[in-house]
Design a protein around this motif. Structure first.
Motif, mmCIF file in Angstrom:
data_model
loop_
_atom_site.group_PDB
_atom_site.id
_atom_site.type_symbol
_atom_site.label_atom_id
_atom_site.label_comp_id
_atom_site.label_asym_id
_atom_site.label_seq_id
_atom_site.Cartn_x
_atom_site.Cartn_y
_atom_site.Cartn_z
ATOM 1 N N VAL A 96 0.862 -1.184 0.000
ATOM 2 C CA VAL A 96 0.000 0.000 0.000
ATOM 3 C C VAL A 96 0.897 1.232 0.000
ATOM 4 N N TYR A 97 0.582 2.189 -0.871
ATOM 5 C CA TYR A 97 1.395 3.392 -1.038
ATOM 6 C C TYR A 97 0.498 4.604 -0.853
ATOM 7 N N GLY A 98 0.809 5.412 0.149
ATOM 8 C CA GLY A 98 -0.071 6.527 0.458
ATOM 9 C C GLY A 98 0.622 7.752 1.011
ATOM 10 N N ASP A 99 1.911 7.906 0.704
ATOM 11 C CA ASP A 99 2.629 9.071 1.217
ATOM 12 C C ASP A 99 2.017 10.360 0.673
ATOM 13 N N PRO A 100 1.926 11.402 1.501
ATOM 14 C CA PRO A 100 1.447 12.697 0.992
ATOM 15 C C PRO A 100 2.367 13.192 -0.131
ATOM 16 N N GLY A 101 1.777 13.764 -1.155
ATOM 17 C CA GLY A 101 2.567 14.315 -2.249
ATOM 18 C C GLY A 101 2.886 13.336 -3.351
ATOM 19 N N ARG A 102 2.464 12.079 -3.224
ATOM 20 C CA ARG A 102 2.769 11.109 -4.285
ATOM 21 C C ARG A 102 1.955 11.357 -5.543
ATOM 22 N N ASP A 103 0.867 12.107 -5.418
ATOM 23 C CA ASP A 103 0.017 12.428 -6.558
ATOM 24 C C ASP A 103 -0.283 13.922 -6.523
ATOM 25 N N PRO A 104 0.045 14.675 -7.594
ATOM 26 C CA PRO A 104 -0.172 16.125 -7.572
ATOM 27 C C PRO A 104 -1.645 16.521 -7.496
ATOM 28 N N ARG A 105 -2.564 15.589 -7.725
ATOM 29 C CA ARG A 105 -3.996 15.901 -7.649
ATOM 30 C C ARG A 105 -4.509 15.935 -6.227
ATOM 31 N N GLY A 106 -3.695 15.458 -5.271
ATOM 32 C CA GLY A 106 -4.124 15.416 -3.885
ATOM 33 C C GLY A 106 -3.760 14.091 -3.248
ATOM 34 N N ARG A 107 -4.235 13.890 -2.036
ATOM 35 C CA ARG A 107 -3.904 12.666 -1.305
ATOM 36 C C ARG A 107 -4.594 11.467 -1.948
ATOM 37 N N VAL A 108 -3.799 10.500 -2.389
ATOM 38 C CA VAL A 108 -4.309 9.292 -3.030
ATOM 39 C C VAL A 108 -3.591 8.093 -2.414
ATOM 40 N N VAL A 109 -4.340 7.096 -2.040
ATOM 41 C CA VAL A 109 -3.776 5.835 -1.548
ATOM 42 C C VAL A 109 -3.928 4.791 -2.636
ATOM 43 N N SER A 110 -2.834 4.092 -2.923
ATOM 44 C CA SER A 110 -2.863 3.082 -3.972
ATOM 45 C C SER A 110 -2.446 1.726 -3.417
#
Length: 244
Positions: free
Chosen positions: A82-96
């Motif tokens: 699970v990958y959910g660090d803040p800033g990993r997606d420029p659209r906002g907080r996203v957990v993958s």
């Protein structure tokens, strides 16, 4: 805060796919060229957001794999992390949630939906940073490759990448491609032969390019290797001679 006032934070949930295979004796990963922002035109792992609240994670992973690369027949997908660090997606907080598969003889992908292209790419330039990936996908690829390398240490997975019958030299080539290291043939031969049930003899010897006959083997009934095929015990340091 009063319990009646509490609201769950709205964090989008996505899936990413690390699909690994061997092509031309090199470990490759499936990548797509993004056709939409952010990172339009950049290489990325196939994946995307869940389509609705009732969609399961594995269902979403298989759907995205079919939609973005037309690979609906990839066998077993396992959860990688699970990958959910803040800033990993420029659209906002996203957990993958990332899923992994390592399988032989996978077909050429066909791009679809928001992917402009899809292709198999060697992992070495991605791991070294020579080629850039969108989001935090280089980290996810690195985690997937390491997981695949550990699987070869502890399981008989490598035989799936060989033909029905194979030589030990051909099996060694699979290990070298996935592990990304050179191996000592004599040491590898001893370790493989010492793992009873890993491979079994299969018919007469085959003539090699050097003219010498090589014994043929097939996959045995063993699925788990104990003791494991530890990488460090087989690696040949760069510049060191290899016993013939």
């Amino acid at each position: 805060m009063d319990d009646d006032d509490w609201r769950a934070p709205a964090v989008p949930l996505a899936v990413d796919l690390v699909i690994l295979t061997l092509r031309e004796s090199r470990l490759h990963v499936l990548l797509v060229e993004r056709g939409v922002d952010p990172y339009r035109g950049a290489l990325a792992l196939p994946g995307g957001f869940l389509s609705h609240l009732e969609e399961g994670l594995l269902d979403a992973a298989r759907r995205e794999l079919a939609e973005e690369a037309d690979l609906a027949e990839v066998p077993y997908l396992e959860e990688l992390g699970v990958y959910g660090d803040p800033g990993r997606d420029p659209r906002g907080r996203v957990v993958s949630v990332a899923f992994l598969a390592i399988a032989p003889r996978l077909p050429e992908p066909v791009a679809g939906t928001d992917a402009a292209a899809a292709s198999w790419r060697p992992v070495e330039p991605l791991l070294s940073g020579e080629e850039e990936l969108a989001f935090d996908h280089r980290r996810i690829v690195a985690d997937g490759v390491e997981h695949a390398r550990r699987k070869l240490e502890h399981s008989a997975l490598a035989t799936a990448f060989c033909d029905a019958t194979f030589t030990i030299a051909e099996l060694q080539q699979v290990y070298e491609a996935v592990w990304g290291i050179r191996l000592d043939p004599r040491n590898f031969y001893r370790k493989v032969q010492g793992a009873r049930g890993f491979i079994v003899a299969a018919g007469p010897a085959r003539r090699t390019d050097g003219g010498r006959p090589a014994r043929l083997f097939r996959a045995g009934p063993l699925h788990s290797l104990y003791p494991p095929m530890v990488r460090s015990a087989h690696a040949v340091h760069e510049g060191a001679p290899i016993d013939e």
